[in-house]
Scaffold this motif. Sequence first.
Motif, PDB file in Angstrom:
ATOM      1  N   TYR A 192       0.817  -1.215   0.000  1.00  0.00           N
ATOM      2  CA  TYR A 192       0.000   0.000   0.000  1.00  0.00           C
ATOM      3  C   TYR A 192       0.856   1.274   0.000  1.00  0.00           C
ATOM      4  O   TYR A 192       0.577   2.187  -0.782  1.00  0.00           O
ATOM      5  CB  TYR A 192      -0.956  -0.013   1.192  1.00  0.00           C
ATOM      6  CG  TYR A 192      -1.911  -1.194   1.178  1.00  0.00           C
ATOM      7  CD1 TYR A 192      -2.517  -1.604  -0.005  1.00  0.00           C
ATOM      8  CD2 TYR A 192      -2.210  -1.890   2.337  1.00  0.00           C
ATOM      9  CE1 TYR A 192      -3.386  -2.688  -0.022  1.00  0.00           C
ATOM     10  CE2 TYR A 192      -3.077  -2.973   2.329  1.00  0.00           C
ATOM     11  CZ  TYR A 192      -3.662  -3.370   1.146  1.00  0.00           C
ATOM     12  OH  TYR A 192      -4.514  -4.446   1.127  1.00  0.00           O
ATOM     13  N   PRO A 193       1.898   1.376   0.837  1.00  0.00           N
ATOM     14  CA  PRO A 193       2.757   2.566   0.731  1.00  0.00           C
ATOM     15  C   PRO A 193       3.415   2.695  -0.642  1.00  0.00           C
ATOM     16  O   PRO A 193       3.622   3.805  -1.133  1.00  0.00           O
ATOM     17  CB  PRO A 193       3.805   2.341   1.832  1.00  0.00           C
ATOM     18  CG  PRO A 193       3.173   1.400   2.777  1.00  0.00           C
ATOM     19  CD  PRO A 193       2.281   0.528   1.977  1.00  0.00           C
ATOM     20  N   GLU A 194       3.730   1.574  -1.257  1.00  0.00           N
ATOM     21  CA  GLU A 194       4.353   1.605  -2.585  1.00  0.00           C
ATOM     22  C   GLU A 194       3.394   2.181  -3.615  1.00  0.00           C
ATOM     23  O   GLU A 194       3.783   2.980  -4.475  1.00  0.00           O
ATOM     24  CB  GLU A 194       4.794   0.199  -2.979  1.00  0.00           C
ATOM     25  CG  GLU A 194       5.519   0.132  -4.301  1.00  0.00           C
ATOM     26  CD  GLU A 194       6.089  -1.250  -4.557  1.00  0.00           C
ATOM     27  OE1 GLU A 194       6.507  -1.505  -5.696  1.00  0.00           O
ATOM     28  OE2 GLU A 194       6.123  -2.079  -3.619  1.00  0.00           O
ATOM     29  N   ARG A 200      -0.237   5.831  -7.678  1.00  0.00           N
ATOM     30  CA  ARG A 200      -1.354   4.993  -8.147  1.00  0.00           C
ATOM     31  C   ARG A 200      -2.473   5.000  -7.100  1.00  0.00           C
ATOM     32  O   ARG A 200      -2.843   3.979  -6.526  1.00  0.00           O
ATOM     33  CB  ARG A 200      -0.856   3.577  -8.437  1.00  0.00           C
ATOM     34  CG  ARG A 200       0.050   3.510  -9.661  1.00  0.00           C
ATOM     35  CD  ARG A 200       0.564   2.108  -9.899  1.00  0.00           C
ATOM     36  NE  ARG A 200       1.606   1.755  -8.935  1.00  0.00           N
ATOM     37  CZ  ARG A 200       2.162   0.543  -8.863  1.00  0.00           C
ATOM     38  NH1 ARG A 200       1.759  -0.411  -9.687  1.00  0.00           N
ATOM     39  NH2 ARG A 200       3.107   0.309  -7.981  1.00  0.00           N
ATOM     40  N   ALA A 201      -2.997   6.195  -6.877  1.00  0.00           N
ATOM     41  CA  ALA A 201      -4.000   6.371  -5.824  1.00  0.00           C
ATOM     42  C   ALA A 201      -5.291   5.627  -6.142  1.00  0.00           C
ATOM     43  O   ALA A 201      -5.960   5.099  -5.243  1.00  0.00           O
ATOM     44  CB  ALA A 201      -4.283   7.860  -5.627  1.00  0.00           C
ATOM     45  N   GLY A 202      -5.677   5.597  -7.420  1.00  0.00           N
ATOM     46  CA  GLY A 202      -6.907   4.905  -7.795  1.00  0.00           C
ATOM     47  C   GLY A 202      -6.832   3.427  -7.505  1.00  0.00           C
ATOM     48  O   GLY A 202      -7.774   2.840  -6.934  1.00  0.00           O
ATOM     49  N   LEU A 204      -4.818   1.985  -5.379  1.00  0.00           N
ATOM     50  CA  LEU A 204      -4.739   1.841  -3.928  1.00  0.00           C
ATOM     51  C   LEU A 204      -6.117   1.895  -3.305  1.00  0.00           C
ATOM     52  O   LEU A 204      -6.464   1.064  -2.455  1.00  0.00           O
ATOM     53  CB  LEU A 204      -3.856   2.948  -3.348  1.00  0.00           C
ATOM     54  CG  LEU A 204      -3.834   3.071  -1.818  1.00  0.00           C
ATOM     55  CD1 LEU A 204      -3.334   1.791  -1.178  1.00  0.00           C
ATOM     56  CD2 LEU A 204      -2.983   4.256  -1.387  1.00  0.00           C
ATOM     57  N   TRP A 205      -6.945   2.833  -3.731  1.00  0.00           N
ATOM     58  CA  TRP A 205      -8.286   2.971  -3.161  1.00  0.00           C
ATOM     59  C   TRP A 205      -9.135   1.738  -3.453  1.00  0.00           C
ATOM     60  O   TRP A 205      -9.876   1.257  -2.586  1.00  0.00           O
ATOM     61  CB  TRP A 205      -8.946   4.231  -3.693  1.00  0.00           C
ATOM     62  CG  TRP A 205     -10.272   4.515  -3.060  1.00  0.00           C
ATOM     63  CD1 TRP A 205     -11.506   4.419  -3.625  1.00  0.00           C
ATOM     64  CD2 TRP A 205     -10.497   4.938  -1.700  1.00  0.00           C
ATOM     65  NE1 TRP A 205     -12.480   4.748  -2.729  1.00  0.00           N
ATOM     66  CE2 TRP A 205     -11.887   5.079  -1.534  1.00  0.00           C
ATOM     67  CE3 TRP A 205      -9.652   5.223  -0.622  1.00  0.00           C
ATOM     68  CZ2 TRP A 205     -12.464   5.495  -0.338  1.00  0.00           C
ATOM     69  CZ3 TRP A 205     -10.232   5.624   0.584  1.00  0.00           C
ATOM     70  CH2 TRP A 205     -11.612   5.753   0.707  1.00  0.00           C
ATOM     71  N   ARG A 206      -9.044   1.211  -4.674  1.00  0.00           N
ATOM     72  CA  ARG A 206      -9.813   0.014  -5.020  1.00  0.00           C
ATOM     73  C   ARG A 206      -9.364  -1.184  -4.189  1.00  0.00           C
ATOM     74  O   ARG A 206     -10.197  -1.995  -3.744  1.00  0.00           O
ATOM     75  CB  ARG A 206      -9.677  -0.296  -6.513  1.00  0.00           C
ATOM     76  CG  ARG A 206     -10.375   0.710  -7.421  1.00  0.00           C
ATOM     77  CD  ARG A 206     -10.412   0.236  -8.857  1.00  0.00           C
ATOM     78  NE  ARG A 206      -9.065   0.121  -9.433  1.00  0.00           N
ATOM     79  CZ  ARG A 206      -8.447   1.110 -10.045  1.00  0.00           C
ATOM     80  NH1 ARG A 206      -9.034   2.296 -10.160  1.00  0.00           N
ATOM     81  NH2 ARG A 206      -7.235   0.929 -10.553  1.00  0.00           N
ATOM     82  N   GLU A 207      -8.069  -1.300  -3.978  1.00  0.00           N
ATOM     83  CA  GLU A 207      -7.560  -2.406  -3.158  1.00  0.00           C
ATOM     84  C   GLU A 207      -8.070  -2.304  -1.721  1.00  0.00           C
ATOM     85  O   GLU A 207      -8.491  -3.298  -1.123  1.00  0.00           O
ATOM     86  CB  GLU A 207      -6.023  -2.397  -3.164  1.00  0.00           C
ATOM     87  CG  GLU A 207      -5.392  -2.802  -4.473  1.00  0.00           C
ATOM     88  CD  GLU A 207      -5.363  -4.304  -4.656  1.00  0.00           C
ATOM     89  OE1 GLU A 207      -5.446  -5.038  -3.648  1.00  0.00           O
ATOM     90  OE2 GLU A 207      -5.262  -4.764  -5.812  1.00  0.00           O
ATOM     91  N   LEU A 208      -8.043  -1.097  -1.175  1.00  0.00           N
ATOM     92  CA  LEU A 208      -8.491  -0.912   0.207  1.00  0.00           C
ATOM     93  C   LEU A 208      -9.993  -1.122   0.342  1.00  0.00           C
ATOM     94  O   LEU A 208     -10.461  -1.598   1.380  1.00  0.00           O
ATOM     95  CB  LEU A 208      -8.095   0.488   0.690  1.00  0.00           C
ATOM     96  CG  LEU A 208      -6.583   0.739   0.827  1.00  0.00           C
ATOM     97  CD1 LEU A 208      -6.327   2.181   1.210  1.00  0.00           C
ATOM     98  CD2 LEU A 208      -5.968  -0.202   1.849  1.00  0.00           C
ATOM     99  N   THR A 217      -9.821   4.746   6.827  1.00  0.00           N
ATOM    100  CA  THR A 217      -8.983   4.418   7.979  1.00  0.00           C
ATOM    101  C   THR A 217      -7.800   3.555   7.561  1.00  0.00           C
ATOM    102  O   THR A 217      -6.664   3.766   8.015  1.00  0.00           O
ATOM    103  CB  THR A 217      -9.809   3.687   9.048  1.00  0.00           C
ATOM    104  OG1 THR A 217     -10.914   4.519   9.451  1.00  0.00           O
ATOM    105  CG2 THR A 217      -8.957   3.348  10.258  1.00  0.00           C
ATOM    106  N   ALA A 218      -8.077   2.593   6.685  1.00  0.00           N
ATOM    107  CA  ALA A 218      -7.006   1.730   6.195  1.00  0.00           C
ATOM    108  C   ALA A 218      -5.981   2.520   5.397  1.00  0.00           C
ATOM    109  O   ALA A 218      -4.783   2.220   5.444  1.00  0.00           O
ATOM    110  CB  ALA A 218      -7.589   0.607   5.345  1.00  0.00           C
ATOM    111  N   LEU A 219      -6.432   3.529   4.673  1.00  0.00           N
ATOM    112  CA  LEU A 219      -5.515   4.362   3.895  1.00  0.00           C
ATOM    113  C   LEU A 219      -4.510   5.052   4.805  1.00  0.00           C
ATOM    114  O   LEU A 219      -3.300   5.072   4.535  1.00  0.00           O
ATOM    115  CB  LEU A 219      -6.309   5.392   3.095  1.00  0.00           C
ATOM    116  CG  LEU A 219      -5.504   6.462   2.353  1.00  0.00           C
ATOM    117  CD1 LEU A 219      -4.657   5.822   1.252  1.00  0.00           C
ATOM    118  CD2 LEU A 219      -6.421   7.541   1.778  1.00  0.00           C
ATOM    119  N   VAL A 220      -5.018   5.612   5.906  1.00  0.00           N
ATOM    120  CA  VAL A 220      -4.134   6.314   6.837  1.00  0.00           C
ATOM    121  C   VAL A 220      -3.206   5.339   7.554  1.00  0.00           C
ATOM    122  O   VAL A 220      -1.991   5.563   7.647  1.00  0.00           O
ATOM    123  CB  VAL A 220      -4.962   7.118   7.858  1.00  0.00           C
ATOM    124  CG1 VAL A 220      -4.049   7.744   8.905  1.00  0.00           C
ATOM    125  CG2 VAL A 220      -5.793   8.181   7.153  1.00  0.00           C
ATOM    126  N   ALA A 221      -3.791   4.223   8.049  1.00  0.00           N
ATOM    127  CA  ALA A 221      -3.015   3.290   8.877  1.00  0.00           C
ATOM    128  C   ALA A 221      -2.021   2.471   8.074  1.00  0.00           C
ATOM    129  O   ALA A 221      -0.898   2.217   8.539  1.00  0.00           O
ATOM    130  CB  ALA A 221      -3.969   2.361   9.626  1.00  0.00           C
TER     131      ALA A 221
END
Length: 368
Positions: A192-194, A200-202, A204-208, A217-221
């Motif tokens: 996720y940090p990678e 690749r924010a899009g 990342l958001w779909r994965e979360l 919350t998962a994005l921040v943590a």
Amino acid sequence: GDLDEAAVATWLTFGSRPLGDRTCYRAVRRLRPGHALSVERDAARVPRRGRPGEGAGPTGGPRGRGARLGGARARRGAPVPPPGERQRRARPPPLAFSRHPPPAPGWGGGASPSEYARIEAVRRQESLKIFYRPREARDLIAFLRRDGTRPAAGGRAREEAVRCAPAGQGVEVLLSGLGGDEGISFNGRGYYPELLRSGRAGKLWRELQQRSRSPLTALVADAVLPLVSPGAKAALRRLRRGKWPFRQNVTLIHPEFAGRVRLLRAAPARPAGVRRVQLWLLERGHLSERMEVWAASGECRGIEYRHPLLDRRVLEFALALPPEQFRRGRWSRWLMRRALDPVLPPEVCWNTDKAEPALLEQTRDAVA
């Protein structure tokens, strides 16, 4: 020989912190991962023979022939012998040794912990003979009283039961899964940090969204905090539990000894990124130390311990894979799950619970 007091104090304080090339004795040095010892006449050299990831490209895709996984095909759907055929080929059935206590008499799989259900699923499919070893207080006392600075006496108490169990069973070779968590069955830490760092924010958001009911919350943590500081997430978790955010050392050394010895420094913090985390883990040295303990223990018992997941070809293949092969939506260890889907029972292949209540309860009873 003379003790290396700094190494001894660090070992007694942190336990699992790798000591690099140092041991508990000043005159004894440990070979670092990827190094070899060369002795010629009166001179000794310790050249580096290799570095993890040298045979793999940085963004995925094997480079040359070094990343081939033997002669095996890595694609999903390759022919896999059905369980019955595998059983006919294996005569007599291989033995398996568990660090768990024996299941309760009359166990039927209903009310017992799921850890036994998973063991039973593999035993039934492969017609294995499982050896359980109950842990008693005298075993733990004997383990703690041994000279832990000696390789054959070190390691973890839970693994000791497995190392001792094959004695007298006619076992000459014992396979382990050591190295899977760092290599081919890596859980995808740093993914996720990678994604966030590479813009690749899009994705990342779909994965979360697939993984968590609270993707923000998962994005921040799991993405932002690891980029800010590798230890920030753990500190925040401790703070939410009402504890001091920074872990305090629980030392077993005498105060006078602690006052005159400086502890060895910790290794650099874990970086962000799947491949970077894998390389960081492989370079730490904990795998070498555990292999050393197992090898010394096997020498005493006439058993050769092998670690197939630490084969160089397997590691190079793992390090050449794209990051998304290790984590996909809610699933970690994605590649390994897909590859073993035709082989393992579903309750094992797609399990997400690593809790072992029966093992922990039996350990608590032994020390109570």
